[in-house]
Write an enzyme that holds these catalytic residues in place. Structure first.
Site, PDB file in Angstrom:
ATOM      1  N   GLY A  44      -7.742 144.101  95.795  1.00 42.65           N
ATOM      2  CA  GLY A  44      -8.699 144.665  96.983  1.00 42.65           C
ATOM      3  C   GLY A  44      -8.074 144.255  98.365  1.00 42.65           C
ATOM      4  O   GLY A  44      -7.380 143.620  98.647  1.00 42.65           O
ATOM      5  N   SER A  45      -9.658 144.017  98.898  1.00 47.11           N
ATOM      6  CA  SER A  45      -9.396 143.760 100.376  1.00 47.11           C
ATOM      7  C   SER A  45      -9.126 142.116 100.521  1.00 47.11           C
ATOM      8  O   SER A  45      -9.180 141.836 101.858  1.00 47.11           O
ATOM      9  CB  SER A  45     -10.783 143.952 100.899  1.00 47.11           C
ATOM     10  OG  SER A  45     -10.895 145.282 101.253  1.00 47.11           O
TER      11      SER A  45
END
Length: 302
Positions: A44-45
């Site tokens: 993800g981020s």
């Protein structure tokens, strides 16, 4: 009398347990329900840390400047006052997500390079505030930043530029845009099978599309935050007191990682679980490592 609902016995084995991987500075891996340190998972981020580090490294190499306006590298964009550093710090004024409806099943599949290029001429109309004045967490901003980095790198792919400027110099392997399917670890689906991951290989890739093995993600954290091999960490990291941290979540994977000034660090990855719970587990684990000196839990960020 109030009618009492009939209780049904629930088989605890009927639904899959949550696969969890916990890596820390003080002990060996803790793994549950089939998680593994050597299988590729969505991070993800945490991808934003890689993108922001590439920005800083390219600036140090003289390829670009942190204060370069977006339109220098993406001439389709109007003059907005937004710099590359604004994008990295989430102070560009751009919104969290690209405009328009997103598919619930696969929200970023249609947001490809052509879709991003179509947005650039009206970048000024998309901002929710002036650049540099307030923090607005923006996946769209990191998509724009990634496109600008590619332009500055003479059109190199995102994978090529982060490998050249971040991963190879750090000696970190097992980070990929498209890992072999047989080495991917996906969230279990009840009553059987595995959930399909989102499509994040298009314009959103620099914001959250990388895969990594947990051991590679931990190597990245240690070499950037503890060993400081590149010096001061990139502005992509979140800061809460003496803690630098980041988290990330897709629909079926979540991660929290952070390190404190004394060199304590943690990385937690879970599959098919609440991202807030992953954040809490990460902070509680770090507290257990450090005792009462650990900082307060950071606010959640995607």
């Amino acid at each position: 009398m109030r009618r009492t609902a009939r209780r049904h016995e629930v088989n605890p084995l009927a639904r899959p347990r949550v696969p969890v991987c916990v890596l820390t500075s003080t002990a060996g891996p803790v793994l549950t329900a089939g998680h593994a340190v050597d299988r590729y998972v969505e991070i993800g981020s945490l991808t934003k840390v890689v993108t922001g580090t590439a920005l800083v490294r390219m600036a140090a190499a003289g390829i670009l400047a942190l204060d370069d306006p977006v339109e220098r590298w993406l001439p389709e964009a109007p003059a907005t006052g937004i710099s590359l550093l604004h994008l990295a710090r989430h102070t560009s004024g751009l919104p969290r997500l690209p405009p328009g409806p997103l598919s619930r099943r696969d929200p970023y599949a249609a947001f490809d390079a052509a879709a991003l290029r179509a947005l650039l001429p009206r970048l000024d109309a998309l901002t929710v505030g002036p650049p540099g004045e307030a923090e607005e967490y923006s996946n769209l901003g990191y998509a724009v930043l990634g496109a600008a980095l590619r332009s500055a790198a003479s059109g190199a792919s995102y994978a090529e530029l982060v490998d050249e400027h971040v991963l190879r110099p750090l000696g970190v392997t097992e980070v990929a845009v498209r890992p072999d399917t047989e080495r991917r670890l996906l969230a279990p689906r009840w009553p059987g099978g595995r959930h399909r991951p989102w499509t994040m290989t298009g314009a959103i890739l620099p914001a959250g599309g990388l895969w990594a093995t947990p051991r590679a993600a931990a190597d990245l954290v240690v070499r950037l935050l503890v060993e400081r091999r590149f010096g001061e960490p990139a502005p992509s990291w979140q800061v809460a007191g003496g803690l630098r941290w980041h988290n990330g979540a897709t629909r079926h994977a979540s991660l929290f990682t952070g390190a404190t000034e004394d060199g304590s660090w943690v990385l937690v990855h879970r599959l098919g679980a609440d991202p807030d719970g992953t954040d809490r587990l990460g902070v509680e684990t770090l507290r257990a490592i450090r005792g009462s000196a650990a900082p307060a839990a950071p606010p959640g960020a995607p």
